[in-house]
Design a protein around this motif. Structure first.
Motif, PDB file in Angstrom:
ATOM      1  N   LEU A   2       0.952   9.764  -0.758  1.00 62.36           N
ATOM      2  CA  LEU A   2       1.316   9.595   0.654  1.00 62.36           C
ATOM      3  C   LEU A   2       0.464  10.469   1.569  1.00 62.36           C
ATOM      4  CD1 LEU A   2       5.220   9.388   0.402  1.00 62.36           C
ATOM      5  CD2 LEU A   2       3.640   7.564   1.073  1.00 62.36           C
ATOM      6  N   GLY A   3       0.068  11.647   1.091  1.00 59.63           N
ATOM      7  CA  GLY A   3      -0.805  12.516   1.879  1.00 59.63           C
ATOM      8  C   GLY A   3      -2.153  11.859   2.131  1.00 59.63           C
ATOM      9  N   VAL A   4      -2.698  11.208   1.101  1.00 61.59           N
ATOM     10  CA  VAL A   4      -3.974  10.487   1.245  1.00 61.59           C
ATOM     11  C   VAL A   4      -3.815   9.330   2.220  1.00 61.59           C
ATOM     12  CG1 VAL A   4      -5.696   9.117   0.006  1.00 61.59           C
ATOM     13  CG2 VAL A   4      -4.691  11.131  -1.086  1.00 61.59           C
ATOM     14  N   TYR A   5      -2.696   8.620   2.095  1.00 53.71           N
ATOM     15  CA  TYR A   5      -2.439   7.465   2.987  1.00 53.71           C
ATOM     16  C   TYR A   5      -2.335   7.932   4.449  1.00 53.71           C
ATOM     17  CZ  TYR A   5      -0.334   3.194   4.818  1.00 53.71           C
ATOM     18  OH  TYR A   5      -0.085   2.064   5.546  1.00 53.71           O
ATOM     19  N   MET A   6      -1.601   9.033   4.682  1.00 52.93           N
ATOM     20  CA  MET A   6      -1.454   9.553   6.049  1.00 52.93           C
ATOM     21  C   MET A   6      -2.816   9.938   6.626  1.00 52.93           C
ATOM     22  SD  MET A   6       1.886  12.010   5.824  1.00 52.93           S
ATOM     23  CE  MET A   6       3.380  11.502   5.005  1.00 52.93           C
ATOM     24  N   GLN A   7      -3.636  10.568   5.790  1.00 47.03           N
ATOM     25  CA  GLN A   7      -4.950  11.006   6.257  1.00 47.03           C
ATOM     26  C   GLN A   7      -5.818   9.792   6.617  1.00 47.03           C
ATOM     27  OE1 GLN A   7      -6.846  13.623   3.448  1.00 47.03           O
ATOM     28  NE2 GLN A   7      -7.089  15.185   4.993  1.00 47.03           N
TER      29      GLN A   7
ATOM     30  N   ALA B  38       0.833  -1.210   0.000  1.00 44.86           N
ATOM     31  CA  ALA B  38       0.000   0.000   0.000  1.00 44.86           C
ATOM     32  C   ALA B  38       0.863   1.254   0.000  1.00 44.86           C
ATOM     33  CB  ALA B  38      -0.910  -0.007   1.229  1.00 44.86           C
ATOM     34  N   LEU B  39       1.948   1.235   0.786  1.00 43.04           N
ATOM     35  CA  LEU B  39       2.840   2.403   0.828  1.00 43.04           C
ATOM     36  C   LEU B  39       3.473   2.662  -0.536  1.00 43.04           C
ATOM     37  CD1 LEU B  39       4.588   1.963   4.293  1.00 43.04           C
ATOM     38  CD2 LEU B  39       3.265   3.942   3.541  1.00 43.04           C
ATOM     39  N   LEU B  40       3.906   1.580  -1.198  1.00 36.89           N
ATOM     40  CA  LEU B  40       4.509   1.751  -2.530  1.00 36.89           C
ATOM     41  C   LEU B  40       3.481   2.290  -3.518  1.00 36.89           C
ATOM     42  CD1 LEU B  40       6.922   1.353  -4.416  1.00 36.89           C
ATOM     43  CD2 LEU B  40       6.124  -0.993  -4.828  1.00 36.89           C
ATOM     44  N   GLY B  41       2.253   1.767  -3.422  1.00 40.66           N
ATOM     45  CA  GLY B  41       1.192   2.233  -4.323  1.00 40.66           C
ATOM     46  C   GLY B  41       0.885   3.712  -4.149  1.00 40.66           C
ATOM     47  N   HIS B  42       1.027   4.228  -2.929  1.00 40.68           N
ATOM     48  CA  HIS B  42       0.772   5.657  -2.685  1.00 40.68           C
ATOM     49  C   HIS B  42       2.025   6.510  -2.902  1.00 40.68           C
ATOM     50  CE1 HIS B  42      -3.385   5.661  -1.185  1.00 40.68           C
ATOM     51  NE2 HIS B  42      -3.109   4.460  -0.673  1.00 40.68           N
ATOM     52  N   THR B  43       3.198   5.869  -2.857  1.00 40.84           N
ATOM     53  CA  THR B  43       4.435   6.639  -3.064  1.00 40.84           C
ATOM     54  C   THR B  43       4.598   7.037  -4.537  1.00 40.84           C
ATOM     55  OG1 THR B  43       5.523   5.479  -1.246  1.00 40.84           O
ATOM     56  CG2 THR B  43       6.956   6.579  -2.811  1.00 40.84           C
ATOM     57  N   LEU B  44       4.217   6.154  -5.429  1.00 41.86           N
ATOM     58  CA  LEU B  44       4.414   6.434  -6.862  1.00 41.86           C
ATOM     59  C   LEU B  44       3.655   7.685  -7.332  1.00 41.86           C
ATOM     60  CD1 LEU B  44       4.472   2.802  -8.330  1.00 41.86           C
ATOM     61  CD2 LEU B  44       6.389   4.349  -7.906  1.00 41.86           C
ATOM     62  N   PRO B  45       2.375   7.886  -6.964  1.00 40.71           N
ATOM     63  CA  PRO B  45       1.710   9.137  -7.363  1.00 40.71           C
ATOM     64  C   PRO B  45       2.391  10.383  -6.788  1.00 40.71           C
ATOM     65  CG  PRO B  45       0.100   7.517  -6.644  1.00 40.71           C
ATOM     66  CD  PRO B  45       1.439   6.948  -6.293  1.00 40.71           C
ATOM     67  N   THR B  46       2.862  10.270  -5.534  1.00 37.38           N
ATOM     68  CA  THR B  46       3.560  11.422  -4.932  1.00 37.38           C
ATOM     69  C   THR B  46       4.862  11.718  -5.690  1.00 37.38           C
ATOM     70  OG1 THR B  46       2.669  10.849  -2.756  1.00 37.38           O
ATOM     71  CG2 THR B  46       4.566  12.308  -2.794  1.00 37.38           C
TER      72      THR B  46
ATOM     73  N   ALA C 299       8.211   8.400   7.275  1.00 43.95           N
ATOM     74  CA  ALA C 299       9.561   7.869   7.020  1.00 43.95           C
ATOM     75  C   ALA C 299       9.789   7.660   5.526  1.00 43.95           C
ATOM     76  CB  ALA C 299       9.746   6.547   7.768  1.00 43.95           C
ATOM     77  N   VAL C 300       8.758   7.162   4.828  1.00 42.20           N
ATOM     78  CA  VAL C 300       8.884   6.961   3.365  1.00 42.20           C
ATOM     79  C   VAL C 300       9.078   8.304   2.655  1.00 42.20           C
ATOM     80  CG1 VAL C 300       7.659   6.226   1.291  1.00 42.20           C
ATOM     81  CG2 VAL C 300       7.585   4.810   3.338  1.00 42.20           C
ATOM     82  N   SER C 301       8.311   9.320   3.064  1.00 46.19           N
ATOM     83  CA  SER C 301       8.459  10.641   2.426  1.00 46.19           C
ATOM     84  C   SER C 301       9.849  11.217   2.703  1.00 46.19           C
ATOM     85  CB  SER C 301       7.373  11.602   2.911  1.00 46.19           C
ATOM     86  OG  SER C 301       7.595  11.972   4.253  1.00 46.19           O
TER      87      SER C 301
ATOM     88  N   ILE D 129       2.734  16.354  -0.968  1.00 44.61           N
ATOM     89  CA  ILE D 129       1.952  15.748   0.119  1.00 44.61           C
ATOM     90  C   ILE D 129       0.890  16.726   0.637  1.00 44.61           C
ATOM     91  CG2 ILE D 129       2.131  14.910   2.500  1.00 44.61           C
ATOM     92  CD1 ILE D 129       4.779  13.631   1.742  1.00 44.61           C
ATOM     93  N   PHE D 130       1.245  18.004   0.675  1.00 41.53           N
ATOM     94  CA  PHE D 130       0.285  19.021   1.116  1.00 41.53           C
ATOM     95  C   PHE D 130      -0.905  19.067   0.174  1.00 41.53           C
ATOM     96  CE2 PHE D 130       0.713  22.154   4.492  1.00 41.53           C
ATOM     97  CZ  PHE D 130      -0.505  22.791   4.369  1.00 41.53           C
ATOM     98  N   ALA D 131      -0.638  18.994  -1.124  1.00 39.89           N
ATOM     99  CA  ALA D 131      -1.724  18.999  -2.109  1.00 39.89           C
ATOM    100  C   ALA D 131      -2.598  17.754  -1.942  1.00 39.89           C
ATOM    101  CB  ALA D 131      -1.128  19.038  -3.514  1.00 39.89           C
ATOM    102  N   GLU D 132      -1.983  16.619  -1.630  1.00 42.64           N
ATOM    103  CA  GLU D 132      -2.756  15.383  -1.437  1.00 42.64           C
ATOM    104  C   GLU D 132      -3.615  15.468  -0.173  1.00 42.64           C
ATOM    105  OE1 GLU D 132       0.670  12.684  -3.615  1.00 42.64           O
ATOM    106  OE2 GLU D 132       0.491  12.707  -1.430  1.00 42.64           O
ATOM    107  N   TYR D 133      -3.128  16.179   0.817  1.00 45.34           N
ATOM    108  CA  TYR D 133      -3.931  16.404   2.019  1.00 45.34           C
ATOM    109  C   TYR D 133      -5.183  17.215   1.680  1.00 45.34           C
ATOM    110  CZ  TYR D 133      -1.865  14.774   6.392  1.00 45.34           C
ATOM    111  OH  TYR D 133      -1.461  14.001   7.463  1.00 45.34           O
TER     112      TYR D 133
END
Length: 264
Positions: free
Chosen positions: A211-216, A60-68, A232-234, A200-204
């Motif tokens: 990653l912003g969506v995942y954190m939220q 899941a982290l990798l899947g959200h890291t690629l868009p970021t 940590a990934v960011s 990440i701010f834009a994803e929030y």
């Protein structure tokens, strides 16, 4: 091997080891505090738990890291392109510089927390608002870096070239543009650290992945360990991009290392 090169190598190793040791000490303190139960685990989980949770959620982290990462690279490329064009125009025209430079400074006073939702409302939840916000965050340092670089050009070399009949464009290309290389890489190093934060701010503010969506999402279910794993990934992503910039500088402009070595 000379004593000077040995001493330089020692300083380089020390410069790398010192922050690593400081980080390991902080990590050890954090682990000890969490293991002793001084802070509730749902507030501050131990680093070992953060790592374990991150490994378990790696897909899941990798899947959200690629868009970021995509938004970061696209936005940064846009920022560098527009910043170079803007800086070249401001350098060519004193009137344009007097009119636009204050506006660029004012643009940096706009709060990102208020701007991000507006950009999402105007351009939707896709890639474009993230790219625009990354470009906005990194644009100003790049413009300033280019302008400072152009200004550092040797005036005597410019005068000599003009006296030989060189056009303004030729003087820019042969004197002012090469002079901007050190400032360009300095600005690049600063801006790349802001780029991931901007994405990440834009994803929030609003996005479907990143990653912003995942954190939220992790925050909404009180999974502090997953939020910290995404942080940590960011951080690793930012460090990797920074290292890439350093490598580009090292192999793209190797003479800068020699000049910096002389100044020390």
């Amino acid at each position: 091997m000379s004593l000077r090169s040995v001493a330089g190598g020692g300083r380089g190793v020390g410069a790398v080891l010192a922050p690593i040791l400081a980080f390991l000490v902080l990590l050890g303190i954090w682990q000890t505090v969490a293991a002793a139960g001084l802070v509730p685990a749902d507030v501050l989980p131990a680093p070992s738990r953060v790592v374990a949770s991150g490994v378990a959620e790696r897909a899941a982290l990798l899947g959200h890291t690629l868009p970021t990462l995509t938004a970061t690279i696209a936005g940064f490329a846009l920022s560098v392109t527009v910043a170079f064009t803007t800086a070249a125009l401001l350098d060519a025209s004193t009137a344009l510089r007097s009119a636009l430079l204050p506006l660029l400074v004012v643009s940096q006073t706009l709060p990102l927390i208020a701007l991000a939702p507006l950009v999402v409302l105007w351009f939707g939840f896709g890639l474009l608002p993230k790219v625009l916000l990354v470009a906005f965050v990194t644009f100003f340092p790049m413009v300033v870096g280019f302008l400072r670089g152009f200004e550092s050009a040797d005036p005597e070399a410019e005068h000599l070239l003009r006296s030989m009949g060189a056009s303004r464009a030729r003087v820019f290309r042969m004197i002012r543009l090469p002079a901007s290389v050190p400032s360009f890489f300095s600005a690049l190093r600063i801006s790349i650290t802001y780029a991931v934060v901007g994405a990440i701010f834009a994803e929030y503010a609003g996005a479907v992945a990143g990653l912003g969506v995942y954190m939220q999402s992790a925050k909404h279910v009180f999974r502090t360990d997953l939020v910290l794993a995404a942080v940590a990934v960011s951080t690793l992503l930012t460090l990797a991009l920074y290292a890439l910039v350093v490598l580009c500088e090292r192999y793209g402009a190797p003479w800068l290392r020699i000049e910096q070595g002389r100044e020390r």
